[in-house]
Each structure stands twice: as structure tokens, then as C-alpha cells.
Design an enzyme around this catalytic site. Sequence first.
Site, mmCIF file in Angstrom:
data_model
loop_
_atom_site.group_PDB
_atom_site.id
_atom_site.type_symbol
_atom_site.label_atom_id
_atom_site.label_comp_id
_atom_site.label_asym_id
_atom_site.label_seq_id
_atom_site.Cartn_x
_atom_site.Cartn_y
_atom_site.Cartn_z
ATOM 1 N N GLY A 36 0.843 -1.200 0.000
ATOM 2 C CA GLY A 36 0.000 0.000 0.000
ATOM 3 C C GLY A 36 0.875 1.245 0.000
ATOM 4 O O GLY A 36 2.094 1.166 0.221
ATOM 5 N N LEU A 37 0.246 2.368 -0.217
ATOM 6 C CA LEU A 37 0.958 3.638 -0.333
ATOM 7 C C LEU A 37 1.712 4.008 0.948
ATOM 8 O O LEU A 37 1.351 3.561 2.045
ATOM 9 C CB LEU A 37 -0.056 4.755 -0.636
ATOM 10 C CG LEU A 37 -0.742 4.682 -2.005
ATOM 11 C CD1 LEU A 37 -1.960 5.615 -2.026
ATOM 12 C CD2 LEU A 37 0.230 5.054 -3.122
ATOM 13 N N SER A 38 2.693 4.845 0.798
ATOM 14 C CA SER A 38 3.386 5.409 1.965
ATOM 15 C C SER A 38 2.370 6.104 2.866
ATOM 16 O O SER A 38 1.535 6.861 2.387
ATOM 17 C CB SER A 38 4.443 6.410 1.489
ATOM 18 O OG SER A 38 5.110 6.991 2.583
ATOM 19 N N GLY A 41 -0.394 2.961 6.696
ATOM 20 C CA GLY A 41 -0.490 2.261 7.981
ATOM 21 C C GLY A 41 -0.031 0.807 7.953
ATOM 22 O O GLY A 41 -0.294 0.067 8.911
ATOM 23 N N LYS A 42 0.684 0.406 6.913
ATOM 24 C CA LYS A 42 1.173 -0.978 6.799
ATOM 25 C C LYS A 42 1.964 -1.408 8.029
ATOM 26 O O LYS A 42 1.706 -2.457 8.623
ATOM 27 C CB LYS A 42 2.127 -1.131 5.596
ATOM 28 C CG LYS A 42 1.540 -0.880 4.234
ATOM 29 C CD LYS A 42 2.594 -1.041 3.136
ATOM 30 C CE LYS A 42 3.731 -0.034 3.152
ATOM 31 N NZ LYS A 42 3.320 1.373 3.009
ATOM 32 N N SER A 43 2.962 -0.595 8.382
ATOM 33 C CA SER A 43 3.862 -0.972 9.480
ATOM 34 C C SER A 43 3.125 -1.065 10.804
ATOM 35 O O SER A 43 3.370 -1.974 11.604
ATOM 36 C CB SER A 43 4.997 0.042 9.628
ATOM 37 O OG SER A 43 5.955 -0.158 8.630
ATOM 38 N N SER A 110 5.941 -1.770 -2.094
ATOM 39 C CA SER A 110 5.919 -2.795 -3.165
ATOM 40 C C SER A 110 4.844 -2.474 -4.198
ATOM 41 O O SER A 110 3.849 -3.183 -4.325
ATOM 42 C CB SER A 110 5.741 -4.206 -2.577
ATOM 43 O OG SER A 110 4.713 -4.291 -1.618
#
Lengths: 211, 211
Positions: A36-38, A41-43, A110
Amino acid sequence: MTEIRATNITWHDGHVSRGDREKLLGQKGATVWFTGLSGCGKSTIAFTVEHALVERGHLAYVLDGDNIRHGLNKNLGFSAADREENIRRIGEVTKLFADTGVVSLTSFISPYRKDRDQARRIHADAGLPFVEVYVDVPIEECEKRDPKGLYKKAREALAAGKGMGFTGVDDPYEEPLNPELRIENAKCTVQEAAARVINYLEAKGILPALE
Amino acid sequence: MTEIRATNITWHDGHVSRGDREKLLGQKGATVWFTGLSGCGKSTIAFTVEHALVERGHLAYVLDGDNIRHGLNKNLGFSAADREENIRRIGEVTKLFADTGVVSLTSFISPYRKDRDQARRIHADAGLPFVEVYVDVPIEECEKRDPKGLYKKAREALAAGKGMGFTGVDDPYEEPLNPELRIENAKCTVQEAAARVINYLEAKGILPALE
């Protein structure tokens, strides 16, 4: 199986299987691939899942820019070829982790479909679970949050005629077509997002369900 | 620590520490780095240690040519630069494994001192144990065994004026100056060799001692 005892150790011929390690750990090795975009909230979700899993006695590990870009991939830049190689190496490392029985959680933008699909393919070829989690947040929302000030920098660079190739600004993000999970992270709490991931891992038998 | 309960999951703020994972596993993460000439028995010892550890309930994993050269490092050849990058990447991956709490066992000739020392250094910088095991077998003995026919091939190539840069034939092997363990593998059984490694891991508190 030949057994030879030497002092207090039991010796066996033959290699340990993935199943032996998974039995030991009480879980299946798997890769949970957040994309997903910068700023989406992935991390935050990945670390929340990691914490909940370890709390439950499961071995989980987050791979992110901090431990990858400063180590294994510190000799890569941000050219198209280097970005591809960055994701290729992460795919290969997560495959090793999954073969070890670990649930690894990757947190990288990614952005390119073919790079993610390549990571998926090497897992499939080895019979290892690959769970693509699309953290879907509109770019306007990500840019409003801009926790690291990267969108601001990218817009300024673009305005000055020095594009950075920043995903969503002057480089494309290719949405997953068929992710295992799609999380609209602007519409839920981090705990709700993490719970969806954990429930999925339970449903697929990667983790045993809690009583 | 803030706790938030959602359904049956306990949520925590903050990241999991290495210590949390090590407590879960009942062991310390560590890298056991086997080095030595082709045919000296590195892999056989590594797999024997792996099997004994998993049998005892410990998580161990062998990294060798099979899972590295066909995956993470499949885009590397055998030039001087590629050999250095090969070992650099393996060092970085073992560091990630050790940080996860895994005991990884690497089986690569890794002939150059500076490359091994670099792997050692990144572990030391992260406070992670690095156990260099020199499997010391005279080249005459390794060449007599020649399990993969590689010495024969290298000698033939050399005689035909097409050197392969094969370690011990037309490329140097730089002996470790101060390895944690030196095993004269032509003078002991594989079980004796493996027992020395396991005893060392116990002595250093990486594994708990058996009763």
C-alpha cells in the site's frame, strides 16, 4: 531412521522437514505481505499483528525498511532495477523464513504487481502460504497524514523539476487485483485491521484458533 | 503498556523485543558459521546439529547452497565481486534470523577472512552471537573424498588453461585466525563434531543445558 547416542544427544540421519519445525512451533510458516501507499499504515498493522502473535506464543517477525534497507538491501537505490531487486530479495528472504516455520510480516510499498506476483510465485512453488494484504487508503488521506513528510518532499521535488519517482506522486501504485485481504484502513482501527489478519491466519490453519 | 481488548485478542502498544521472542523459544538467536574447503564436511555437521536441536525442541535452520544459490543469490556468479556479495547477503540474512531468535547454521566455503569478519561485525554491532566454526581438513583429504567431483573438474580446467578460481586449487582459502571452534573433521565422527558445536552453544547460554 538410525539412532546413535553420544553422551546426552540423540542423533538422527536425514534432514529435518519443514513439518518438524512447524510441529515444534505449533504454527505453519507463512508470509504476510502488506502492500500500500506510503503512510497507509502498513507498518503499524504489521507490528500490531506481530505483538499479538508473540503474546499468544507464536513466532512472528516484521521485515521493513529499517531492518532491510540498512542491511541486506543497503547496496540498492531507487532506480527501477534496484526497486525490483529490492522486492525480489525480500521475497526470497520471506520464503526462507516461512520454510523455517516463522510467520513473517513484510511492510513495503511494493508498488508493482509483477514484483509482488513473483514473490507469490516462489512461495507457491515451495508450497508455502503467501497472504497479500492490500492496505487500501486513498492517496489524499495518506498525503494528509504524511507521517514522514515524504509526500511534501516529493511534491516539492516535482515542482522543482527534479522528480523522485515517489509512489503515488510521480510513480504508479499498481493495486492488487486479487489480494487475500483488502483493508480500508482509513475506516477502521488498527486493532480491527490486525484482527482481520489474525482471523485470516486462523481460518487458513496457519495459526490454531484460540479457544 | 496500554492494553486494548478486541474480541479474543490482547493488544499491546510498542514493538516486540528480541528478548520476547527468545523467551518464547527458550533459546537465544545465534549464527553458527561453518567455513572450510569443499568436501570438508560442513553441511553434514550443520544438518546433524540442526536435527539434534529440533529433536530437543529448538528452532534451527541450515542455510546452504541449495536454498541460497537457487534463491536469494541466484543472480550472483563466481567473480570476486559476486563472491563477496554472496557472503555479504548471507551475513545479513543470518543476522535477521538471529534477531528472530533462530539458531541458523550456514554452510558455505566462505574462503575470505574479510568477508567472514564482516558477517561477524554486523552481528557484534547488533549484540548477536556469531560462532565461527572452522572445519579444518587438509586439502589432500578433501580432494580424495571429492564428493561432488568438483576438485577433479577444477584440476582439469586448470590443466586446460581455463582456471575456475576453485578454492584450494586456483583460489586461496584464508584460514580463520581465531574461530570460536576448530574441528579437525578427518579425525572425528560427525556426531563428535556436532556435539562440540552443541556443547559450545550450551556453554554460551545460547541453548539451555540438558539435565
